[in-house]
Design an enzyme around this catalytic site. Structure first.
Site, mmCIF file in Angstrom:
data_model
loop_
_atom_site.group_PDB
_atom_site.id
_atom_site.type_symbol
_atom_site.label_atom_id
_atom_site.label_comp_id
_atom_site.label_asym_id
_atom_site.label_seq_id
_atom_site.Cartn_x
_atom_site.Cartn_y
_atom_site.Cartn_z
ATOM 1 N N HIS A 1 59.848 35.043 8.001
ATOM 2 C CA HIS A 1 60.340 36.090 8.891
ATOM 3 C C HIS A 1 61.848 35.925 9.091
ATOM 4 O O HIS A 1 62.280 35.207 10.007
ATOM 5 C CB HIS A 1 59.625 36.017 10.236
ATOM 6 C CG HIS A 1 58.140 36.181 10.150
ATOM 7 N ND1 HIS A 1 57.321 35.195 9.655
ATOM 8 C CD2 HIS A 1 57.330 37.219 10.482
ATOM 9 C CE1 HIS A 1 56.061 35.613 9.696
ATOM 10 N NE2 HIS A 1 56.044 36.837 10.193
ATOM 11 N N HIS B 1 27.351 35.069 33.042
ATOM 12 C CA HIS B 1 27.947 33.801 33.458
ATOM 13 C C HIS B 1 27.285 32.581 32.813
ATOM 14 O O HIS B 1 27.701 31.455 33.067
ATOM 15 C CB HIS B 1 27.863 33.662 34.987
ATOM 16 C CG HIS B 1 28.857 34.497 35.725
ATOM 17 N ND1 HIS B 1 29.009 35.839 35.497
ATOM 18 C CD2 HIS B 1 29.761 34.171 36.693
ATOM 19 C CE1 HIS B 1 29.947 36.319 36.293
ATOM 20 N NE2 HIS B 1 30.429 35.324 37.018
ATOM 21 N N ASP C 1 59.231 40.895 21.652
ATOM 22 C CA ASP C 1 58.424 42.009 22.140
ATOM 23 C C ASP C 1 56.939 41.700 22.046
ATOM 24 O O ASP C 1 56.159 42.065 22.932
ATOM 25 C CB ASP C 1 58.738 43.266 21.326
ATOM 26 C CG ASP C 1 60.123 43.824 21.615
ATOM 27 O OD1 ASP C 1 60.426 44.066 22.794
ATOM 28 O OD2 ASP C 1 60.894 44.020 20.666
ATOM 29 N N GLY C 2 56.534 41.002 20.987
ATOM 30 C CA GLY C 2 55.125 40.671 20.839
ATOM 31 C C GLY C 2 54.629 39.765 21.941
ATOM 32 O O GLY C 2 53.520 39.946 22.471
ATOM 33 N N PHE D 1 33.746 31.075 30.814
ATOM 34 C CA PHE D 1 35.061 31.712 30.808
ATOM 35 C C PHE D 1 36.078 30.988 29.921
ATOM 36 O O PHE D 1 37.253 31.363 29.900
ATOM 37 C CB PHE D 1 35.587 31.861 32.239
ATOM 38 C CG PHE D 1 34.740 32.776 33.087
ATOM 39 C CD1 PHE D 1 34.152 33.905 32.535
ATOM 40 C CD2 PHE D 1 34.506 32.491 34.419
ATOM 41 C CE1 PHE D 1 33.352 34.737 33.300
ATOM 42 C CE2 PHE D 1 33.711 33.321 35.197
ATOM 43 C CZ PHE D 1 33.127 34.450 34.630
ATOM 44 N N HIS E 1 61.072 42.187 9.286
ATOM 45 C CA HIS E 1 60.368 41.333 10.245
ATOM 46 C C HIS E 1 59.632 40.189 9.550
ATOM 47 O O HIS E 1 59.843 39.021 9.895
ATOM 48 C CB HIS E 1 59.362 42.155 11.057
ATOM 49 C CG HIS E 1 58.450 41.335 11.915
ATOM 50 N ND1 HIS E 1 58.804 40.907 13.175
ATOM 51 C CD2 HIS E 1 57.218 40.828 11.682
ATOM 52 C CE1 HIS E 1 57.818 40.184 13.678
ATOM 53 N NE2 HIS E 1 56.838 40.123 12.799
ATOM 54 N N SER F 1 34.125 25.845 43.619
ATOM 55 C CA SER F 1 32.948 25.856 42.752
ATOM 56 C C SER F 1 33.049 24.815 41.643
ATOM 57 O O SER F 1 32.061 24.167 41.295
ATOM 58 C CB SER F 1 32.752 27.241 42.132
ATOM 59 O OG SER F 1 32.355 28.186 43.102
ATOM 60 N N HIS G 1 29.182 24.901 35.622
ATOM 61 C CA HIS G 1 28.213 25.980 35.433
ATOM 62 C C HIS G 1 27.952 26.132 33.931
ATOM 63 O O HIS G 1 28.172 27.171 33.331
ATOM 64 C CB HIS G 1 28.710 27.285 36.059
ATOM 65 C CG HIS G 1 28.904 27.206 37.544
ATOM 66 N ND1 HIS G 1 29.804 26.341 38.130
ATOM 67 C CD2 HIS G 1 28.317 27.895 38.567
ATOM 68 C CE1 HIS G 1 29.764 26.489 39.441
ATOM 69 N NE2 HIS G 1 28.862 27.411 39.736
ATOM 70 N N ASP H 1 23.258 34.182 38.727
ATOM 71 C CA ASP H 1 24.399 34.982 38.272
ATOM 72 C C ASP H 1 24.139 35.643 36.928
ATOM 73 O O ASP H 1 24.823 36.595 36.553
ATOM 74 C CB ASP H 1 25.662 34.114 38.168
ATOM 75 C CG ASP H 1 26.359 33.976 39.505
ATOM 76 O OD1 ASP H 1 26.073 34.777 40.416
ATOM 77 O OD2 ASP H 1 27.202 33.068 39.644
ATOM 78 N N ASN I 1 64.581 43.536 20.501
ATOM 79 C CA ASN I 1 65.019 44.221 19.281
ATOM 80 C C ASN I 1 64.200 45.463 18.947
ATOM 81 O O ASN I 1 64.480 46.157 17.964
ATOM 82 C CB ASN I 1 65.032 43.259 18.086
ATOM 83 C CG ASN I 1 63.650 42.744 17.709
ATOM 84 O OD1 ASN I 1 62.666 43.472 17.731
ATOM 85 N ND2 ASN I 1 63.576 41.464 17.341
ATOM 86 N N GLU J 1 42.812 32.356 33.438
ATOM 87 C CA GLU J 1 42.292 31.263 32.610
ATOM 88 C C GLU J 1 43.149 30.997 31.380
ATOM 89 O O GLU J 1 43.440 29.844 31.052
ATOM 90 C CB GLU J 1 40.849 31.568 32.170
ATOM 91 C CG GLU J 1 39.825 31.556 33.289
ATOM 92 C CD GLU J 1 39.661 32.915 33.947
ATOM 93 O OE1 GLU J 1 38.768 33.063 34.797
ATOM 94 O OE2 GLU J 1 40.431 33.838 33.589
#
Length: 745
Positions: free
Chosen positions: A107, A555, A237-238, A519, A344, A465, A543, A551, A267, A492
């Protein structure tokens, strides 16, 4: 920890880093200790940026290509100092162009556009020692837009780092090179973190800045600011589009990380074209809303004084991080490809390289560094050694006046664990009360924080928790940065990546972070980078199964254990009770180059007879066995909460006269690392009657139980009901294990 001289501390830290690099790479990757010279500090030439009262506007983008070509001509005849700066900047550009061209991969656009800010940072602003990339009080630089890594490699080369020699530039993106396609801290000394997945770098930078603020608050004294460095980052920008950047920049503003300065390479080009197709928000206003100080340099191509003035302004703001929006032209200097997506992610091509050389007045052969540029940059080697020597003297004075604090700080700097730290781990007996392993985890954390000066961390808004609160400490906040409970909020992904930055700041920093195991889906990219970049983060994941109950399946993790067992360089640990939880923490603390995931239960579990802290370090071990001659009739294997079920089944089978071996397989990775003899002593090849039970996917268990064995688990999503009912309906019971065993023996 025994007191050592300041010089010895620097050498020890460098040697430790060298050994880590040398562990998996050839010796030519290493920095020689003989290069660590610390001459008497004799003062440095001032490089304070000159303030600018104006910010030049960038020409309209429709006319940029034409005006880029003119810019190279306009610099002719200017002052010698500016001429040398521009020559240095063009050196950076063409080292990047030449390396990408030779590799026919890479790049070039970002290095060409960001060369001015890179030059000013590395040549005029940052404090570092090229001959000791691991000097503790160095400024940190993170290239969040990691695809533009030739910018960083060119800067490291010019600054005199032994890790990026000319031959390394020429082997860009090649097998075994120290200049991989994205920055990798474990390959290239001088690179702080591993970037490439966009947004990870800015998140790591927040972690680095958090670590600096925390350590400064803990150890600085009115007469000795021993921790004092900045974190600089370039993002594109990414990175701005990725959600993780908003998560972590929100926290950085909340925490008031005043020594974090981010340069946004504005840019307006991404792989698909102009960012107007998908990204039109006002980034500056967003960052102001996040609590950042925002500066706009409108001409990042030639506005050198504007960049200098922006940095000076950013440093004057102590209570906020600063985002400097630098509007640049991607591929600056390329007559036909500048300001387009075509520059790029691919080489310019021979014709365009020649055209760019002519346009920027660059008569040199590929990879050539002009002598005056080389001479100008050569001062960083003696200056860097001087800066470190000055700091070492400061540390020696600090140690005399504040020996206890110095001992703690040096442990964090070197990663040396206090003698006997593991004695703080709690132990349990079968008579100890049943408890959820998440609660037992909290007991371990609160025991360890008393003996591990680098331990800190927190949860993604689930501390009550996950049970991760350090009870003897308050919260790390803007005005209380010395505290060790970090409140990440519901972020997270950002949490994991920030912890990577904390871990990579200093070898003795031991960050942990927590959420529900399911999660990890939100933070998997950060966990993968932990494993790749050798950041020893401790992931406390509670958990951990259908055992969480009501739940329901949203979950309840099912495939997660298997997925992390498939990930390289990470330890997946699922302890069954208190002793195994303590053993898991011992393993996690000792593995500073490998992250650990602790999968912990919500439901109470008994303290089992036969479990041990020492057994955990082997990954799998015999908990109970009534067989002889290493010839049990059947082997029952369990992990976590299901080890209790397997133990009950073993008792029933023994009542019927069976010789039963019960094995806890806490960590497949650790078990795989044991000797063949040990593995044979636990799981003899001659015994094909094997039954495993785990409240997760059975994927992969055939490796353990063999073709004739049986794996009891869950190969569907869970359900919403009390835990006991779910276990019964899904066949995770002692009766099911007994029945399976009887089919085999």
């Amino acid at each position: 920890m025994a007191s050592t001289s300041s010089l010895t501390l620097s050498q020890a830290l460098l040697a430790r880093a060298i050994s880590c690099h040398g562990s998996s790479q050839s010796s030519d990757h290493r920095v020689s200790l003989s290069t660590l010279s610390l001459p008497t500090f004799s003062g440095l030439k001032s490089t304070t940026p000159r303030a600018s009262t104006s910010r030049r506007r960038l020409p309209n983008r429709s006319n940029q290509s034409r005006q880029v070509r003119a810019a190279a001509v306009e610099t002719i005849g200017t002052a010698a100092e500016t001429s040398l700066v521009e020559k240095s900047i063009n050196t950076i550009r063409f080292l990047a162009i030449d390396a990408v061209e030779k590799a026919n991969s890479g790049h070039p656009g970002l290095p060409m556009g960001c060369a001015p800010m890179g030059h000013i940072l590395y040549d005029e602003v940052m404090r570092y020692n090229p001959k000791n990339p691991y000097w503790f009080n160095r400024d940190r630089f993170v290239l969040s837009a990691g695809h533009g890594c030739m910018l960083q490699y060119a800067l490291l080369h010019l600054a005199g780092y032994d890790s990026v020699l000319e031959e390394d530039l020429k082997s860009f993106r090649q097998w075994g090179s120290r200049t991989p396609g994205h920055p990798e801290n474990f390959e290239t000394p001088g690179v702080e973190v591993t970037t490439g997945p966009l947004g990870q770098g800015i998140a790591n930078a927040v972690g680095l800045a958090l670590a600096e603020k925390h350590l400064a608050a803990r150890f600085n004294k009115p007469d000795n600011e021993i921790v004092d460095h900045y974190t600089y980052v370039i993002l594109g920008d990414g990175c701005q589009m990725e959600g993780i950047s908003n998560e972590v920049c929100s926290l950085a503003g909340h925490w008031g990380l005043g020594k974090l300065i981010a340069f946004y390479d504005d840019n307006h080009i991404s792989i698909d074209g102009d960012t107007e197709i998908a990204f039109t928000e006002d980034v500056g206003k967003r960052f102001e809303g996040l609590g950042w100080h925002v500066i706009w340099v409108k001409n990042g191509n030639t506005g050198y004084d504007d960049i200098r003035a922006a940095i000076k302004e950013a440093k004057a703001v102590k209570d906020k991080p600063t985002m400097i929006k630098v509007t640049t032209t991607i591929g600056y200097g390329s007559p036909n490809k500048a300001n387009s997506y075509s520059v790029h992610g691919s080489a310019l091509g021979a014709k365009e390289v020649d055209a760019t050389r002519k346009n920027l007045g660059w008569p040199y052969e590929p990879f050539h560094v002009p002598e005056d540029v080389k001479g100008h940059w050569s001062r960083h080697i003696p200056q860097g050694s001087g800066l470190e020597a000055e700091w070492n003297a400061k540390l020696a004075e600090y140690e005399k006046k504040y020996p206890e604090e110095a001992a703690e700080l040096k442990a964090i700097i070197t990663g040396e664990l206090p003698a006997g730290w593991e004695k703080a781990l709690p132990t349990y007996t079968p008579e100890s009360p049943a408890d959820a392993t998440r609660n037992l985890s909290q007991q371990n954390l609160n025991a360890l924080v008393k003996v591990l000066p680098g331990l800190l961390g927190g949860s993604a808004d689930l501390a009550s928790s996950n049970m991760t609160l350090l009870k003897m400490y308050g919260d790390f906040q803007k005005d209380t940065p010395e505290e060790r409970n970090v409140r990440f909020g519901v972020r997270e992904h950002g949490m994991g990546a920030i912890c990577n930055g904390i871990a990579l700041h200093s070898p003795g920093q031991i960050p942990y972070c927590a959420t529900f195991f399911v999660f990890t889906d939100y933070m998997r990219a950060a966990i993968r980078i932990s494993a790749l970049c050798e950041a020893g983060v401790i992931y406390v994941m509670t958990h951990d199964s259908i055992g969480l109950g009501e739940d329901g399946p949203t979950h309840q993790p099912v495939e997660h254990l298997a997925s992390f067992r498939a990930m390289p360089n990470i330890l997946m640990l699922r302890p069954a009770d208190g002793n195994e939880t303590a053993g898991a923490y011992k393993v996690a603390v000792l593995n500073r180059k490998r992250p650990s995931i602790l999968a912990l239960s919500r439901q109470k579990l008994p303290q089992l007879a036969g479990t041990s802290i020492e057994g955990v370090k082997k990954g799998g071990y015999i908990v109970s066995d009534n067989s002889s001659g290493n010839k049990p009739d059947v082997i029952l294997i369990g992990t976590g909460s299901e080890l209790e079920i397997a133990a009950k089944a073993a008792d029933e089978l023994r009542k019927e006269g069976k010789a039963v071996r019960l094995v806890s397989l806490v960590s497949w990775e650790l078990f795989d690392e044991q000797s063949d003899a040990y593995k044979e002593s636990v799981l003899p090849a001659s015994v094909s009657a094997r039954v495993s039970i785990e409240a997760g996917s059975t994927f992969g268990w055939e490796k353990i139980v063999g073709a004739k064995g049986k794996a009891i688990g869950i190969d569907r999503f869970g359900a919403s009901a009390p835990a006991g009912k779910i276990y019964k309906e899904f066949g995770l019971t002692p009766e099911a294990v007994v029945a399976a065993a009887k089919e085999l023996c």
